[in-house]
Design an enzyme around this catalytic site. Sequence first.
Site, PDB file in Angstrom:
ATOM      1  N   CYS A  73      -4.065 -53.387  29.127  1.00 50.89           N
ATOM      2  CA  CYS A  73      -3.207 -53.148  28.153  1.00 50.89           C
ATOM      3  C   CYS A  73      -4.152 -53.218  26.673  1.00 50.89           C
ATOM      4  O   CYS A  73      -4.894 -54.023  26.444  1.00 50.89           O
ATOM      5  CB  CYS A  73      -2.116 -54.415  27.991  1.00 50.89           C
ATOM      6  N   CYS A  77      -3.015 -59.207  21.831  1.00 54.38           N
ATOM      7  CA  CYS A  77      -2.087 -60.373  21.759  1.00 54.38           C
ATOM      8  C   CYS A  77      -2.865 -61.666  22.267  1.00 54.38           C
ATOM      9  O   CYS A  77      -3.527 -61.400  23.543  1.00 54.38           O
ATOM     10  CB  CYS A  77      -0.803 -60.177  22.657  1.00 54.38           C
ATOM     11  N   CYS A  80      -2.492 -63.203  25.599  1.00 56.94           N
ATOM     12  CA  CYS A  80      -2.076 -62.453  27.027  1.00 56.94           C
ATOM     13  C   CYS A  80      -3.591 -62.211  27.897  1.00 56.94           C
ATOM     14  O   CYS A  80      -4.469 -61.419  27.299  1.00 56.94           O
ATOM     15  CB  CYS A  80      -1.520 -61.061  26.561  1.00 56.94           C
ATOM     16  N   CYS A 117      13.337 -58.554  37.027  1.00 63.17           N
ATOM     17  CA  CYS A 117      12.548 -57.951  35.837  1.00 63.17           C
ATOM     18  C   CYS A 117      11.115 -57.574  36.428  1.00 63.17           C
ATOM     19  O   CYS A 117      10.430 -58.050  37.008  1.00 63.17           O
ATOM     20  CB  CYS A 117      12.434 -59.434  34.851  1.00 63.17           C
ATOM     21  N   CYS A 148      16.011 -55.668  34.782  1.00 62.38           N
ATOM     22  CA  CYS A 148      15.402 -55.904  33.379  1.00 62.38           C
ATOM     23  C   CYS A 148      14.100 -55.541  33.474  1.00 62.38           C
ATOM     24  O   CYS A 148      13.264 -55.263  34.520  1.00 62.38           O
ATOM     25  CB  CYS A 148      15.190 -57.380  33.218  1.00 62.38           C
ATOM     26  N   CYS A 208      16.732 -59.019  25.762  1.00 60.75           N
ATOM     27  CA  CYS A 208      15.952 -60.253  26.004  1.00 60.75           C
ATOM     28  C   CYS A 208      14.951 -60.551  25.184  1.00 60.75           C
ATOM     29  O   CYS A 208      14.197 -59.613  25.179  1.00 60.75           O
ATOM     30  CB  CYS A 208      15.574 -59.874  27.734  1.00 60.75           C
ATOM     31  N   ARG A 280      16.344 -69.280  28.227  1.00 60.68           N
ATOM     32  CA  ARG A 280      15.630 -69.379  29.633  1.00 60.68           C
ATOM     33  C   ARG A 280      14.341 -70.025  29.418  1.00 60.68           C
ATOM     34  O   ARG A 280      13.753 -69.888  28.461  1.00 60.68           O
ATOM     35  CB  ARG A 280      15.358 -67.895  30.027  1.00 60.68           C
TER      36      ARG A 280
END
Length: 345
Positions: A73, A77, A80, A117, A148, A208, A280
């Site tokens: 990616c 972030c 991550c 998901c 999801c 979400c 969650r």
Amino acid sequence: MGANDLQQAITLHRPAKAAAPRTEGPWSVEAIQALLDKPLMDLLFEAQTVHRQHFPEGDIELATLLSVKTGGCPENCGYCPQSAEFDTGVKAQKLMEVDEVVRAAQAAKDAGATRFCMGAAWRAPKDRDVEKVAVLVEAVKGLGMQTCATLGMLEPHHAHQLKAAGLDYYNHNLDTAPEYYTDVVDTRTYQDRLDTLANVRSAGISVCCGGIVGMGEQPVHRAGLIAQLANLNPYPESVPINSLVRVPGTPLADSDPVDPFDFVRMIAVARITMPTARVRLSAGRQQMGDAVQALCFMAGANSIFYGDKLLVTGNPDVEADTVLLRKLGLNARQVHEQTTESCAA
């Protein structure tokens, strides 16, 4: 003996009046901070009261998350391990084939999960990417599961394409309060995230959206995150609260661990401010232990990610979760409910 001698003082004990519905408008950061600062037992009582009003069945949703496209990616972030900027040992991989994803989804369903998901490490998917993910969504939907996806930033036409394929929910977390956001990531803006959420809503897909605790933020930033979520109109149907998993090689690897009670407080305040959402327990459960998770359920959490891996980090295994829920007398949400509860997350 006279009548007056037989008289006794009588005290009437009237039940306390129920709290009036909150009508004063958006949640302020100050109001949420006041909730976070309440004595823990008082906060838990309030959260549990709200929880029982809106979820009298007391069931726990079991969701499974699969990384269908891992690593590489371009975002930075700080939490991550899938960022191409950090050396975390995660190698970039191509999008998984349909049959692989279907096998994983069927295994999740067989283990009791009702939502599946699919996560892909993209900044924003291209047209060809969305076409392929739409095929995955259709295949998983065909198993009778809620679907999801979390694919990064999403354009309006992509959201509509995924909706047409049968996507029920789109995950796109705000991560933290806007004023702390650039301390975590600067390759996209907070407004970029809000725009994606608006695009998802416009397409008729349920949202979400949650955040991460333990990235070096101050208490006011935690209150600010909840304020952002609770003031979305409408607020998310599903609210994942994550405890940072400190992955070596990421900029936040040396962050101080979250105080377990502070994490429980975040769950409780999410429940109070977003009473009908599925709150969650997400990343970080492996480090919490059974007792802290039990407090989180008491505070109003009623959904967990279920399985041995959460994208590329560890998660309590299915057997451990089954044992814990049994110990606590909690029941998993039944599969047949997903056809009648289009808004449960």
